[in-house]
Design a protein around this motif. Structure first.
Motif, PDB file in Angstrom:
ATOM      1  N   ASP A  22       0.837  -1.204   0.000  1.00  0.00           N
ATOM      2  CA  ASP A  22       0.000   0.000   0.000  1.00  0.00           C
ATOM      3  C   ASP A  22       0.872   1.254   0.000  1.00  0.00           C
ATOM      4  OD1 ASP A  22      -2.416  -1.441   0.152  1.00  0.00           O
ATOM      5  OD2 ASP A  22      -2.260  -1.594   2.319  1.00  0.00           O
ATOM      6  N   LEU A  23       1.911   1.247   0.850  1.00  0.00           N
ATOM      7  CA  LEU A  23       2.794   2.407   0.951  1.00  0.00           C
ATOM      8  C   LEU A  23       3.545   2.628  -0.359  1.00  0.00           C
ATOM      9  CD1 LEU A  23       4.151   4.650   2.562  1.00  0.00           C
ATOM     10  CD2 LEU A  23       5.764   2.959   3.445  1.00  0.00           C
ATOM     11  N   VAL A  24       4.070   1.558  -0.941  1.00  0.00           N
ATOM     12  CA  VAL A  24       4.819   1.678  -2.197  1.00  0.00           C
ATOM     13  C   VAL A  24       3.921   2.181  -3.318  1.00  0.00           C
ATOM     14  CG1 VAL A  24       6.038   0.381  -3.978  1.00  0.00           C
ATOM     15  CG2 VAL A  24       6.562  -0.024  -1.567  1.00  0.00           C
ATOM     16  N   GLU A  25       2.700   1.663  -3.356  1.00  0.00           N
ATOM     17  CA  GLU A  25       1.754   2.108  -4.390  1.00  0.00           C
ATOM     18  C   GLU A  25       1.473   3.597  -4.269  1.00  0.00           C
ATOM     19  OE1 GLU A  25      -2.846   1.251  -5.893  1.00  0.00           O
ATOM     20  OE2 GLU A  25      -1.936  -0.050  -4.377  1.00  0.00           O
ATOM     21  N   ALA A  26       1.449   4.096  -3.027  1.00  0.00           N
ATOM     22  CA  ALA A  26       1.097   5.489  -2.796  1.00  0.00           C
ATOM     23  C   ALA A  26       2.243   6.450  -3.097  1.00  0.00           C
ATOM     24  CB  ALA A  26       0.648   5.676  -1.345  1.00  0.00           C
ATOM     25  N   VAL A  27       3.495   6.074  -2.757  1.00  0.00           N
ATOM     26  CA  VAL A  27       4.593   7.049  -2.860  1.00  0.00           C
ATOM     27  C   VAL A  27       5.803   6.558  -3.649  1.00  0.00           C
ATOM     28  CG1 VAL A  27       3.908   8.104  -0.676  1.00  0.00           C
ATOM     29  CG2 VAL A  27       5.698   6.348  -0.679  1.00  0.00           C
ATOM     30  N   GLY A  28       5.865   5.275  -3.986  1.00  0.00           N
ATOM     31  CA  GLY A  28       7.024   4.737  -4.682  1.00  0.00           C
ATOM     32  C   GLY A  28       8.048   4.158  -3.723  1.00  0.00           C
ATOM     33  N   VAL A  29       8.956   3.338  -4.261  1.00  0.00           N
ATOM     34  CA  VAL A  29       9.933   2.634  -3.431  1.00  0.00           C
ATOM     35  C   VAL A  29      10.907   3.595  -2.760  1.00  0.00           C
ATOM     36  CG1 VAL A  29      11.866   1.014  -3.462  1.00  0.00           C
ATOM     37  CG2 VAL A  29       9.771   0.467  -4.700  1.00  0.00           C
ATOM     38  N   ASP A  30      11.468   4.535  -3.527  1.00  0.00           N
ATOM     39  CA  ASP A  30      12.475   5.434  -2.960  1.00  0.00           C
ATOM     40  C   ASP A  30      11.923   6.232  -1.784  1.00  0.00           C
ATOM     41  OD1 ASP A  30      14.479   4.638  -4.643  1.00  0.00           O
ATOM     42  OD2 ASP A  30      14.418   6.409  -5.934  1.00  0.00           O
ATOM     43  N   ALA A  31      10.781   6.855  -1.980  1.00  0.00           N
ATOM     44  CA  ALA A  31      10.206   7.677  -0.916  1.00  0.00           C
ATOM     45  C   ALA A  31       9.823   6.819   0.282  1.00  0.00           C
ATOM     46  CB  ALA A  31       8.993   8.439  -1.435  1.00  0.00           C
ATOM     47  N   ALA A  32       9.294   5.607   0.013  1.00  0.00           N
ATOM     48  CA  ALA A  32       8.892   4.720   1.101  1.00  0.00           C
ATOM     49  C   ALA A  32      10.102   4.302   1.936  1.00  0.00           C
ATOM     50  CB  ALA A  32       8.175   3.495   0.547  1.00  0.00           C
ATOM     51  N   ARG A  33      11.162   3.851   1.260  1.00  0.00           N
ATOM     52  CA  ARG A  33      12.354   3.415   1.991  1.00  0.00           C
ATOM     53  C   ARG A  33      12.957   4.564   2.780  1.00  0.00           C
ATOM     54  NH1 ARG A  33      15.765  -1.532  -0.082  1.00  0.00           N
ATOM     55  NH2 ARG A  33      17.148  -0.586   1.451  1.00  0.00           N
ATOM     56  N   TYR A  34      13.075   5.711   2.140  1.00  0.00           N
ATOM     57  CA  TYR A  34      13.707   6.842   2.817  1.00  0.00           C
ATOM     58  C   TYR A  34      12.891   7.275   4.032  1.00  0.00           C
ATOM     59  CZ  TYR A  34      16.500  11.047   3.383  1.00  0.00           C
ATOM     60  OH  TYR A  34      17.346  12.005   3.892  1.00  0.00           O
ATOM     61  N   ALA A  35      11.579   7.331   3.874  1.00  0.00           N
ATOM     62  CA  ALA A  35      10.728   7.764   4.982  1.00  0.00           C
ATOM     63  C   ALA A  35      10.820   6.814   6.165  1.00  0.00           C
ATOM     64  CB  ALA A  35       9.273   7.863   4.511  1.00  0.00           C
ATOM     65  N   LEU A  36      10.961   5.519   5.888  1.00  0.00           N
ATOM     66  CA  LEU A  36      11.002   4.526   6.956  1.00  0.00           C
ATOM     67  C   LEU A  36      12.353   4.449   7.651  1.00  0.00           C
ATOM     68  CD1 LEU A  36       9.001   1.692   5.178  1.00  0.00           C
ATOM     69  CD2 LEU A  36       8.223   3.044   7.130  1.00  0.00           C
ATOM     70  N   VAL A  37      13.404   4.932   6.981  1.00  0.00           N
ATOM     71  CA  VAL A  37      14.747   4.770   7.549  1.00  0.00           C
ATOM     72  C   VAL A  37      15.301   6.066   8.145  1.00  0.00           C
ATOM     73  CG1 VAL A  37      16.243   5.324   5.583  1.00  0.00           C
ATOM     74  CG2 VAL A  37      16.882   3.468   7.117  1.00  0.00           C
ATOM     75  N   ARG A  38      14.662   7.216   7.901  1.00  0.00           N
ATOM     76  CA  ARG A  38      15.274   8.488   8.299  1.00  0.00           C
ATOM     77  C   ARG A  38      15.064   8.839   9.767  1.00  0.00           C
ATOM     78  NH1 ARG A  38      12.056  13.307   8.382  1.00  0.00           N
ATOM     79  NH2 ARG A  38      13.944  14.535   7.977  1.00  0.00           N
ATOM     80  N   SER A  39      14.282   8.049  10.478  1.00  0.00           N
ATOM     81  CA  SER A  39      14.076   8.276  11.915  1.00  0.00           C
ATOM     82  C   SER A  39      14.578   7.073  12.688  1.00  0.00           C
ATOM     83  CB  SER A  39      12.588   8.498  12.216  1.00  0.00           C
ATOM     84  OG  SER A  39      12.106   9.651  11.554  1.00  0.00           O
ATOM     85  N   SER A  40      14.997   7.309  13.916  1.00  0.00           N
ATOM     86  CA  SER A  40      15.472   6.216  14.760  1.00  0.00           C
ATOM     87  C   SER A  40      14.406   5.142  14.869  1.00  0.00           C
ATOM     88  CB  SER A  40      15.819   6.753  16.148  1.00  0.00           C
ATOM     89  OG  SER A  40      16.168   5.700  17.018  1.00  0.00           O
ATOM     90  N   ALA A  41      14.811   3.886  14.675  1.00  0.00           N
ATOM     91  CA  ALA A  41      13.845   2.788  14.652  1.00  0.00           C
ATOM     92  C   ALA A  41      13.170   2.580  16.001  1.00  0.00           C
ATOM     93  CB  ALA A  41      14.527   1.495  14.217  1.00  0.00           C
ATOM     94  N   ASP A  42      13.767   3.061  17.090  1.00  0.00           N
ATOM     95  CA  ASP A  42      13.161   2.855  18.408  1.00  0.00           C
ATOM     96  C   ASP A  42      12.211   3.981  18.787  1.00  0.00           C
ATOM     97  OD1 ASP A  42      14.886   4.900  18.969  1.00  0.00           O
ATOM     98  OD2 ASP A  42      16.038   3.843  20.504  1.00  0.00           O
ATOM     99  N   SER A  43      11.828   4.804  17.807  1.00  0.00           N
ATOM    100  CA  SER A  43      10.820   5.841  18.043  1.00  0.00           C
ATOM    101  C   SER A  43       9.630   5.597  17.133  1.00  0.00           C
ATOM    102  CB  SER A  43      11.406   7.236  17.779  1.00  0.00           C
ATOM    103  OG  SER A  43      11.798   7.359  16.425  1.00  0.00           O
ATOM    104  N   GLN A  44       8.434   5.908  17.628  1.00  0.00           N
ATOM    105  CA  GLN A  44       7.237   5.734  16.810  1.00  0.00           C
ATOM    106  C   GLN A  44       7.288   6.688  15.624  1.00  0.00           C
ATOM    107  OE1 GLN A  44       3.564   4.956  18.907  1.00  0.00           O
ATOM    108  NE2 GLN A  44       2.405   6.211  17.469  1.00  0.00           N
ATOM    109  N   LEU A  45       6.783   6.231  14.490  1.00  0.00           N
ATOM    110  CA  LEU A  45       6.925   6.992  13.247  1.00  0.00           C
ATOM    111  C   LEU A  45       5.573   7.212  12.590  1.00  0.00           C
ATOM    112  CD1 LEU A  45       8.715   8.162  10.948  1.00  0.00           C
ATOM    113  CD2 LEU A  45       8.883   5.833  10.045  1.00  0.00           C
ATOM    114  N   ASP A  46       5.305   8.458  12.215  1.00  0.00           N
ATOM    115  CA  ASP A  46       4.142   8.796  11.396  1.00  0.00           C
ATOM    116  C   ASP A  46       4.638   9.117   9.988  1.00  0.00           C
ATOM    117  OD1 ASP A  46       2.297   8.516  13.452  1.00  0.00           O
ATOM    118  OD2 ASP A  46       2.492  10.602  14.085  1.00  0.00           O
ATOM    119  N   VAL A  47       4.159   8.370   8.997  1.00  0.00           N
ATOM    120  CA  VAL A  47       4.544   8.589   7.607  1.00  0.00           C
ATOM    121  C   VAL A  47       3.431   9.383   6.921  1.00  0.00           C
ATOM    122  CG1 VAL A  47       5.084   7.486   5.414  1.00  0.00           C
ATOM    123  CG2 VAL A  47       5.909   6.475   7.546  1.00  0.00           C
TER     124      VAL A  47
END
Length: 558
Positions: free
Chosen positions: A390-415
């Motif tokens: 769903d996420l990839v369909e909405a924004v593409g692979v590059d944006a999805a990967r970057y958005a998921l990796v740019r914040s510390s993994a031990d913090s909750q993330l809103d994309v």
């Protein structure tokens, strides 16, 4: 002068200072010398606390040792001045040419710039995602896919031999629930109370029916369920692999949980622990004495009915990894697994290994998808969760990967889907990729204007011409890249690379606005223009390398 060369020299000066005092056991390496960029550029190009670190060992105060080291540093070629600040910080200012030489080094080193050997010879097993093959990968699994693959790339950039591993959970109650859900859908029954729903269940059923030679409807219920178990799980796992591949994530090993129970691996692990004296029997069950290693209670390994407890698989799987020769094993788990850390570390100690060294546990927090300011809670296909697809369909692979990796993994993330689809500087992945595209555009325009890095086959580069304030700042940020990558590997935090790239992109854009690579109008091409082209291309190289570590593309046009 490169940071590595400067650190080597300072380490040598510390060793000499130790020798003058008759101290023979202090022989630091460059790894023991911290060099940092001062926040205030008036304080120089580099600052080090090395004197504060070794002063006590030398029986002197930090400022005195800093002054002693400063004399040796000031004598180095390329160093303009050395100042002592505060309790003993050493601030180092380089000559313009010495600082500017970095641009050519980066271009010459290409992908090698930023790589290191800190983990050379270390065999690492990195297990991540490992989603149950009972449905599409949800956002939490997508986050681990982005973070895990990026971490593997970063560890490899530090010389580690990394095996990406997916633990295929094909044993236990969840697989039973999945097979019963498929059977119920096939028979037109309601989804079992503890079962799985969503359009994908019907899709899997249709594919099982289409690919099965016999008439499933004629089979007894138990036999039909076994068909759906075997073929449905295989199809679902194929879909998971396909989704991950499209996301840029492929694994070296797909390890089947079931194999631990079929090959005697559990019994082998219990036997090893029994030899080590940590197994005992009580109430008809087999126990591991984990309280000796900090756990809050001992753990049942084999239940009184002879069936293995959940931890039995953990024991067998960890021992299997160690016997495959992995020095360090990293497992990425969701937030709901935090309580497992204590027992897993007790397990490591029971095997005679070192907790948090031979095994590391990384815990990731939840991910929420937001659109129009509101959480997105439902998937068109999965029904009750939002998936990676769903996420990839909405924004593409590059944006999805970057958005998921740019914040510390031990913090909750809103994309924020709205943000990630914008072609503006507010969108962080666009901001970084646009900076790279801009370096490529400068290259094309320079070539068309006759500005080239080489003249008559020789490098046309004069680092002393890179004297504008924005150039000094940009070179300073470029110098940080190797340290950032090394730190991201050491701390297991890929988000540090992403945040660095955003800083570099911003610094580059400000330099671009202030310094011309192509002369105005009919003005002649000068050495400064060619040297700036080297600097432009150095930025492009670091942006490419950094984005590559995150598994994100570096487009030449946008």
């Amino acid at each position: 002068m490169t940071p590595a060369a400067l650190a080597d020299t300072v380490a040598h000066l510390v060793t000499e200072a130790a020798g003058r005092r008759g101290i023979d056991d202090v022989r630091p390496t460059s790894a023991d010398v911290a060099l940092e960029r001062p926040r205030n550029r008036d304080h120089g190009d580099w600052a080090s606390n090395v004197a504060m670190r070794f002063a006590k060992r030398f029986g002197t105060n930090p400022r005195e040792l800093a002054t002693e080291l400063a004399d040796g540093i000031a004598a180095l070629d390329g160093v303009r001045k050395v100042d002592i600040a505060g309790p003993g910080f050493i601030n180092i200012t380089l000559e313009t040419a010495a600082a500017g030489a970095l641009a050519r080094q980066i271009v010459d080193d290409a992908q090698g710039y930023g790589r290191g050997e800190a983990l050379a010879g270390v065999r690492m097993n990195l297990e991540f995602v490992s989603a149950n093959p009972t449905g599409p990968i949800h956002l939490g699994g997508a986050r681990w896919a982005a973070v895990g693959d990026s971490l593997a790339r970063i560890l490899q950039a530090q010389g580690a031999e990394v095996a990406r591993e997916y633990y295929f959970n094909d044993h236990g109650a969840q697989i039973d629930r999945f097979s019963r859900s498929l059977l119920a859908s096939f028979l037109g029954e309601d989804t079992p109370e503890d079962g799985y729903a969503g359009a994908y269940i019907g899709e899997i059923v249709s594919r099982v029916v289409a690919g099965h030679a016999g008439d499933l409807a004629a089979l007894p219920r138990e036999e039909a369920q076994e068909v759906f178990r075997a073929e449905g799980v295989e199809l679902m796992f194929g879909d998971i692999k396909s989704s991950l591949h499209e996301f840029g994530v492929d694994f070296d090993v797909y390890f089947h949980e079931n194999s631990l129970h079929e090959t005697g691996a559990v019994q082998h692990a219990v036997a090893r622990l029994r030899e080590l004296g940590h197994i005992f029997e009580a109430d008809g069950a087999v126990w591991l004495r984990t309280t000796e290693f900090g756990d809050d209670r001992d753990r049942v390994v084999i239940k009184s009915d002879g069936e293995p407890a959940y931890i039995a698989g953990d024991l067998a799987y960890y021992l299997n990894k160690r016997e495959r020769g992995f020095d360090r094993n990293i497992i990425m788990l969701g937030a709901d697994h935090h309580g497992y850390i204590g027992r897993l570390m007790a397990m490591v100690a029971a095997f005679g290994d070192t907790p948090y060294v031979n095994l590391e546990i990384l815990i990731g927090q939840l991910v929420n998808l937001v659109k129009d300011g509101e959480p997105v809670r439902m998937s068109k296909r999965a029904g009750n969760v939002v998936t990676m697809d769903d996420l990839v369909e909405a924004v593409g692979v590059d944006a999805a990967r970057y958005a998921l990796v740019r914040s510390s993994a031990d913090s909750q993330l809103d994309v924020d889907l709205d943000l990630l689809t914008k072609h503006t500087n507010d969108n962080p992945v666009y901001y970084v990729q646009y900076a790279h595209a801009r370096t490529s555009a400068v290259d094309r325009n320079a070539e068309a204007s006759g500005v080239r890095r080489f003249e008559d086959g020789e490098p046309a580069f004069d680092p002393a011409t890179l004297e504008h304030e924005t150039e000094s700042i940009l070179l300073g940020v470029l110098q940080e890249f190797p340290r950032i990558v090394a730190q991201a590997a050491e701390l297991r935090e890929p988000h540090r690379v992403a945040r660095y790239l955003e800083e570099l992109a911003g610094t580059y854009h400000r330099w671009y606005d202030s310094c011309r690579v192509i002369p105005l109008g009919d003005a002649p091409i000068e050495a400064v223009h060619r040297s700036r082209l080297w600097l432009n291309d150095a930025v492009g190289q670091v942006l490419r390398s950094g984005l590559g570590l995150l598994g994100v593309g570096a487009p030449e046009r946008m």
